[in-house]
Design a protein around this motif. Structure first.
Motif, PDB file in Angstrom:
ATOM      1  N   ARG A   1       0.831  -1.212   0.000  1.00 56.07           N
ATOM      2  CA  ARG A   1       0.000   0.000   0.000  1.00 56.07           C
ATOM      3  C   ARG A   1       0.861   1.255   0.000  1.00 56.07           C
ATOM      4  O   ARG A   1       0.590   2.207  -0.749  1.00 56.07           O
ATOM      5  CB  ARG A   1      -0.930   0.004   1.216  1.00 56.07           C
TER       6      ARG A   1
ATOM      7  N   GLU B   1       0.800   4.269  -2.757  1.00 60.16           N
ATOM      8  CA  GLU B   1       0.474   5.640  -2.342  1.00 60.16           C
ATOM      9  C   GLU B   1       1.591   6.611  -2.716  1.00 60.16           C
ATOM     10  O   GLU B   1       1.326   7.764  -3.057  1.00 60.16           O
ATOM     11  CB  GLU B   1       0.220   5.678  -0.837  1.00 60.16           C
TER      12      GLU B   1
ATOM     13  N   ARG C   1      -1.178   9.708  -5.975  1.00 61.89           N
ATOM     14  CA  ARG C   1      -2.092  10.232  -4.958  1.00 61.89           C
ATOM     15  C   ARG C   1      -3.544   9.959  -5.338  1.00 61.89           C
ATOM     16  O   ARG C   1      -3.877   9.834  -6.513  1.00 61.89           O
ATOM     17  CB  ARG C   1      -1.883  11.738  -4.799  1.00 61.89           C
TER      18      ARG C   1
END
Length: 315
Positions: A108, A112, A116
């Motif tokens: 994750r 990220e 965004r």
């Protein structure tokens, strides 16, 4: 809510025995054929949500165009994340998805960082606690590892570590459960390191036999360079078997409760951690007692609840 999961397929047996690049091309061919054959029944079903893997990106996009359903991508390995984040076009495509499932927090974090506004849920690998549990069997001075023979499993590093361990503890053996395209390399490395008497290649075993082997082993060891979150690690912990794994396993947020973590690609560190646990029975006992508790966090019931809540939230 109606949803469809478009699963990955692996092709006939000769596909699994093919050399790496040939196997990859066959995988893409089988996946494309499967995806295209699936279009008609999926469109007829008119799902609200389509859950798919990265290899089914094209047929998923077609279904989205024909039905307007929401798309949910599942990523199971760090290499998939690296493939996507290395391509700006693919990162932009991710923004069109309703949700992305990943199996670990490091995956994750990598997504990220690359893009965004992505909607990401950590839905980890699950473990069958009804099958994998402590059975009270006596432990042997044996290490066990489970995984297919491919580069990202780090077998060369594991065997180099085993050479160090065997020099220190000649009574310790290693059992390798699995098969794969790099079996010849594994066999050659075992021979070159003089480990023929210390290492057993067990091949593939069924789940019940695997549960028994894990219960008999002193330690579970995984030398992976890239993983999502190894199911075999969770199965080992569920049987009360402490583990020594690398940072490539993405298990850093819980492994300290039931084992030791070392840098990926470092045979000396791997050997040192194994020897520490073999020598320190108090530490081994503490990790063994905690391991099933850690595994319970990854029960299929817990994993299913995470997925259900995430999918329901889409609607």
């Amino acid at each position: 809510m109606q949803f469809v999961r478009l699963e990955t397929i692996f092709g006939p047996p000769f596909y699994r025995r093919s050399p790496g690049i040939v196997r990859r091309l066959l995988q893409l061919l089988f996946q494309f054929e499967f995806g295209m054959k699936s279009l008609r029944p999926i469109v007829r079903f008119k799902p609200d949500v389509l859950v798919f893997g990265v290899l089914n990106l094209f047929p998923a996009a077609v279904v989205r165009g024909l039905t307007g359903c929401r798309l949910v991508l599942t990523l199971h390995n760090q290499t998939e994340v690296e493939f996507i984040t290395g391509n700006r076009l693919l990162v932009n495509l991710l923004r069109r998805l309703a949700l992305i499932f990943v199996v670990s927090k490091p995956m994750r974090a990598a997504l990220e960082k690359a893009g965004r506004g992505l909607r990401i849920t950590v839905r980890p690998t699950g473990v069958d606690l009804a099958r994998f549990s402590p059975n009270g069997a006596p432990r042997r001075r044996e290490l066990i590892t489970v995984g297919s023979f491919k580069w990202k499993k780090g077998y060369t590093h594991l065997l180099q570590a085993m050479r160090i361990i065997a020099d220190r503890c000649p009574d310790v053996s290693l059992r390798i459960v699995g098969e794969g395209s790099e079996r010849e390399l594994v066999e050659r490395t075992i021979s070159e390191l003089g480990l023929n008497a210390a290492v057993e290649l067990a091949g593939r075993v069924d789940q019940d036999e695997l549960a028994g082997l894990l219960n008999e082993s002193a330690l579970f060891v995984l030398a992976s360079l890239r993983e999502g979150l190894p199911k075999a690690l969770l199965e080992a912990l569920a049987t009360g078997t402490p583990a020594v794994v690398t940072t490539g396993c993405n298990a850093g947020d819980f492994i300290g409760e039931a084992g030791l973590e070392v840098p990926a690609g470092d045979p000396e560190a791997l050997a040192g951690a194994v020897l520490r646990l073999l020598d320190d029975q108090a530490l081994w006992q503490r990790f063994s007692a905690r391991a099933p508790e850690v595994a319970r966090r990854f029960s299929w019931e817990a994993v299913a609840k995470i997925e259900q809540e995430a999918l329901e939230a889409l609607l």
